[in-house]
Design a protein around this motif. Structure first.
Motif, PDB file in Angstrom:
ATOM      1  N   ALA A  90     -13.405 -10.678   6.821  1.00 39.02           N
ATOM      2  CA  ALA A  90     -12.559  -9.998   7.814  1.00 39.02           C
ATOM      3  C   ALA A  90     -11.089 -10.338   7.657  1.00 39.02           C
ATOM      4  O   ALA A  90     -10.218  -9.458   7.763  1.00 39.02           O
ATOM      5  CB  ALA A  90     -13.042 -10.353   9.219  1.00 39.02           C
ATOM      6  N   ALA A  91     -10.770 -11.604   7.399  1.00 35.39           N
ATOM      7  CA  ALA A  91      -9.370 -12.024   7.309  1.00 35.39           C
ATOM      8  C   ALA A  91      -8.670 -11.478   6.070  1.00 35.39           C
ATOM      9  O   ALA A  91      -7.442 -11.522   5.978  1.00 35.39           O
ATOM     10  CB  ALA A  91      -9.279 -13.543   7.321  1.00 35.39           C
ATOM     11  N   THR A  92      -9.430 -10.948   5.108  1.00 35.04           N
ATOM     12  CA  THR A  92      -8.819 -10.424   3.884  1.00 35.04           C
ATOM     13  C   THR A  92      -8.510  -8.936   3.979  1.00 35.04           C
ATOM     14  O   THR A  92      -7.976  -8.362   3.030  1.00 35.04           O
ATOM     15  CB  THR A  92      -9.748 -10.654   2.671  1.00 35.04           C
ATOM     16  N   ARG A  93      -8.843  -8.324   5.104  1.00 32.72           N
ATOM     17  CA  ARG A  93      -8.573  -6.892   5.270  1.00 32.72           C
ATOM     18  C   ARG A  93      -7.290  -6.699   6.065  1.00 32.72           C
ATOM     19  O   ARG A  93      -7.160  -7.213   7.169  1.00 32.72           O
ATOM     20  CB  ARG A  93      -9.734  -6.206   5.993  1.00 32.72           C
ATOM     21  N   ILE A  94      -6.356  -5.971   5.496  1.00 35.22           N
ATOM     22  CA  ILE A  94      -5.092  -5.644   6.157  1.00 35.22           C
ATOM     23  C   ILE A  94      -5.109  -4.171   6.526  1.00 35.22           C
ATOM     24  O   ILE A  94      -5.525  -3.328   5.726  1.00 35.22           O
ATOM     25  CB  ILE A  94      -3.893  -5.951   5.231  1.00 35.22           C
ATOM     26  N   GLN A  95      -4.654  -3.852   7.727  1.00 31.37           N
ATOM     27  CA  GLN A  95      -4.635  -2.467   8.165  1.00 31.37           C
ATOM     28  C   GLN A  95      -3.793  -1.608   7.217  1.00 31.37           C
ATOM     29  O   GLN A  95      -2.765  -2.063   6.696  1.00 31.37           O
ATOM     30  CB  GLN A  95      -4.052  -2.368   9.581  1.00 31.37           C
ATOM     31  N   PRO A  96      -4.219  -0.358   6.967  1.00 35.79           N
ATOM     32  CA  PRO A  96      -3.455   0.524   6.073  1.00 35.79           C
ATOM     33  C   PRO A  96      -1.990   0.620   6.488  1.00 35.79           C
ATOM     34  O   PRO A  96      -1.681   0.791   7.671  1.00 35.79           O
ATOM     35  CB  PRO A  96      -4.167   1.874   6.229  1.00 35.79           C
ATOM     36  N   GLY A  97      -1.116   0.469   5.521  1.00 35.42           N
ATOM     37  CA  GLY A  97       0.319   0.554   5.773  1.00 35.42           C
ATOM     38  C   GLY A  97       0.970  -0.752   6.173  1.00 35.42           C
ATOM     39  O   GLY A  97       2.200  -0.830   6.250  1.00 35.42           O
ATOM     40  N   ASN A  98       0.170  -1.795   6.418  1.00 36.15           N
ATOM     41  CA  ASN A  98       0.730  -3.073   6.874  1.00 36.15           C
ATOM     42  C   ASN A  98       0.960  -4.074   5.751  1.00 36.15           C
ATOM     43  O   ASN A  98       1.359  -5.202   6.009  1.00 36.15           O
ATOM     44  CB  ASN A  98      -0.185  -3.701   7.935  1.00 36.15           C
ATOM     45  N   LEU A  99       0.702  -3.665   4.515  1.00 36.59           N
ATOM     46  CA  LEU A  99       0.993  -4.518   3.366  1.00 36.59           C
ATOM     47  C   LEU A  99       1.849  -3.724   2.388  1.00 36.59           C
ATOM     48  O   LEU A  99       1.489  -2.614   1.994  1.00 36.59           O
ATOM     49  CB  LEU A  99      -0.291  -4.990   2.692  1.00 36.59           C
ATOM     50  N   VAL A 100       2.985  -4.306   2.033  1.00 30.16           N
ATOM     51  CA  VAL A 100       3.912  -3.667   1.099  1.00 30.16           C
ATOM     52  C   VAL A 100       4.222  -4.659  -0.014  1.00 30.16           C
ATOM     53  O   VAL A 100       4.449  -5.849   0.241  1.00 30.16           O
ATOM     54  CB  VAL A 100       5.233  -3.262   1.797  1.00 30.16           C
ATOM     55  N   ALA A 101       4.217  -4.180  -1.255  1.00 29.46           N
ATOM     56  CA  ALA A 101       4.568  -5.035  -2.394  1.00 29.46           C
ATOM     57  C   ALA A 101       5.808  -4.474  -3.082  1.00 29.46           C
ATOM     58  O   ALA A 101       5.884  -3.272  -3.357  1.00 29.46           O
ATOM     59  CB  ALA A 101       3.415  -5.115  -3.387  1.00 29.46           C
ATOM     60  N   VAL A 102       6.792  -5.336  -3.313  1.00 27.06           N
ATOM     61  CA  VAL A 102       7.982  -4.960  -4.074  1.00 27.06           C
ATOM     62  C   VAL A 102       8.135  -5.935  -5.232  1.00 27.06           C
ATOM     63  O   VAL A 102       7.635  -7.062  -5.180  1.00 27.06           O
ATOM     64  CB  VAL A 102       9.255  -4.969  -3.193  1.00 27.06           C
ATOM     65  N   ARG A 103       8.795  -5.508  -6.290  1.00 22.16           N
ATOM     66  CA  ARG A 103       8.905  -6.308  -7.494  1.00 22.16           C
ATOM     67  C   ARG A 103      10.247  -7.032  -7.594  1.00 22.16           C
ATOM     68  O   ARG A 103      11.297  -6.456  -7.308  1.00 22.16           O
ATOM     69  CB  ARG A 103       8.744  -5.429  -8.744  1.00 22.16           C
ATOM     70  N   GLN A 104      10.182  -8.278  -8.002  1.00 24.06           N
ATOM     71  CA  GLN A 104      11.370  -9.006  -8.443  1.00 24.06           C
ATOM     72  C   GLN A 104      11.301  -9.027  -9.967  1.00 24.06           C
ATOM     73  O   GLN A 104      10.585  -9.830 -10.556  1.00 24.06           O
ATOM     74  CB  GLN A 104      11.395 -10.427  -7.876  1.00 24.06           C
TER      75      GLN A 104
END
Length: 290
Positions: A90-104
Motif C-alpha cells: 500500500a505504501a508504494t502506491r502513489i495517487q495518479p498525478g502526485n509523482l513527478v520526475a525531472v532530470r538533472q
C-alpha cells in the motif's frame, strides 16, 4: 494566510559511488534498510506530514525509483491469485498525478538539483528531503517541521545537537533568539567550521522547508565549494530577507550515505521491530562473543 506545504523535492540523481559496486545498476536510494528501500522511508515521512506531490530529481539509471512507486499489476495479480494480502504494497502506491520526475542532466550540486524542480514547485513553499539522511521519530521530522512552519512561516531547516568536537564535519547554524525549546531563529550558516570558530553545535540535517524565492536565488547562484551550486549558499542569502528558523529534531538521524551509518540504521531499526528485536539482539551478542 500561509500557503500549506503540499510539495516535496527529493534530489536522487547522485551516483552513489561510496556504495559501488552495489550501486552500479541499482540506485543507492533503492538499497534496503531491512525490507524497505531507503527512499521509501523518506516518502513515508513526507506523506505523514501531509505532502501531496512528490518531485523526484533524477538522473540516468534512476528509473527504478519511480517504478517502485508505480502499480505492479503482474505482482499484485499473482499475489492475489495465491491468496496473499496486498497491504504490504500500500505504501508504494502513489495517487495518479502526485509523482513527478525531472532530470538533472549535469551533476552541478544540490542547489542545482533543487533548481531543476522550479517549474513543478511554482510559487509555493516546498519541502526538501535528502533520502541519505534517515530520520526516525514519532512524529516524523517533517511533520515536526510543518507544525513549526504553521507557527512561524518562512524558511526552516532541521538541526541536531552534536558534541562540539564533531561540528567541523557539518554545516552549522548561527543561532538567534529562541522561539521555543525546539525552535530557534537562524542568523547565519557556517559550513564545516573549526571547533573554536563554530557559532553553535547545532548541525544542519537533511530536511528543509523553503519559500519559492530560493529558486530565483539559485537561478543567479555562482558555483561554490567543489565547483558546485550549493543550496547552503542560496539559503544564507535569504537570511534577513525572510523569517528563517531551525527546528531541533526530536528523534534519531542515521547517515545512510556512509557504509557504517547504513549498517547502524539497519541494526537500530531491526532492534526496534517487535518481530525481529529478540533474534537481532541474540545475533549481535553471538557476533560480539558475548
Amino acid at each position: 494566510m500561509r500557503k500549506p506545504i503540499r510539495k516535496a523535492v527529493f534530489p536522487v540523481a547522485g551516483l552513489g559511488t561510496r556504495f559501488l559496486p552495489a550501486t552500479k545498476a541499482i540506485p543507492k536510494e533503492m538499497l534496503p534498510i531491512i525490507d524497505r528501500p531507503l527512499i521509501q522511508y523518506a516518502v513515508d515521512e513526507a506523506r505523514e506530514a501531509g505532502i501531496e506531490q512528490l518531485i523526484f530529481v533524477t538522473g540516468r539509471g534512476k528509473t527504478a525509483i519511480v517504478e517502485h512507486f508505480d502499480t505492479a499489476f503482474e505482482l499484485e495479480a499473482t499475489m492475489a491469485d495465491r491468496g496473499k494480502v496486498l497491504d504490504i504494497l500500500a505504501a508504494t502506491r502513489i495517487q495518479p498525478g502526485n509523482l513527478v520526475a525531472v532530470r538533472q542532466q549535469v551533476p552541478l550540486g544540490l542547489g542545482h538539483a533543487i533548481w531543476c524542480a522550479r517549474a513543478i514547485v511554482g510559487e509555493e513553499p516546498f519541502a526538501i528531503f535528502l533520502p541519505d539522511e534517515l530520520m526516525i521519530g514519532a512524529p516524523g521530522c517533517m511533520k515536526q517541521m510543518v507544525e513549526a512552519y504553521n507557527q512561524v512561516g518562512g524558511n526552516l531547516i532541521s538541526v541536531l545537537e552534536v558534541p562540539e568536537d564533531e561540528v567541523s564535519s557539518y554545516g552549522v547554524i548561527a543561532p538567534g533568539a529562541k522561539v521555543s525549546a525546539s525552535l530557534t531563529e537562524v542568523t547565519g550558516l557556517v559550513e564545516k567550521p573549526k571547533r573554536e570558530d563554530a557559532p553553535s553545535n547545532l548541525i544542519i540535517s537533511g530536511r528543509y522547508i523553503l519559500q519559492p524565492e530560493v529558486m530565483r536565488t539559485l537561478e543567479c547562484q555562482e558555483k561554490g565549494a567543489g565547483g558546485e551550486i550549493q543550496l547552503t549558499d542560496a539559503m544564507a542569502r535569504m537570511i534577513g530577507t525572510q523569517p528563517f528558523h531551525a527546528v531541533t529534531f526530536a528523534g534519531k538521524r542515521y547517515d545512510c550515505g556512509s557504509k557504517i551509518g547504513f549498517v547502524e540504521a539497519t541494526l537500530a531499526l531491526a532492534l526496534d521491530r517487535p518481530d525481529m528485536a529478540d533474534e537481532t539482539r541474540a545475533m549481535a551478542k553471538r557476533l560480539l562473543g558475548l
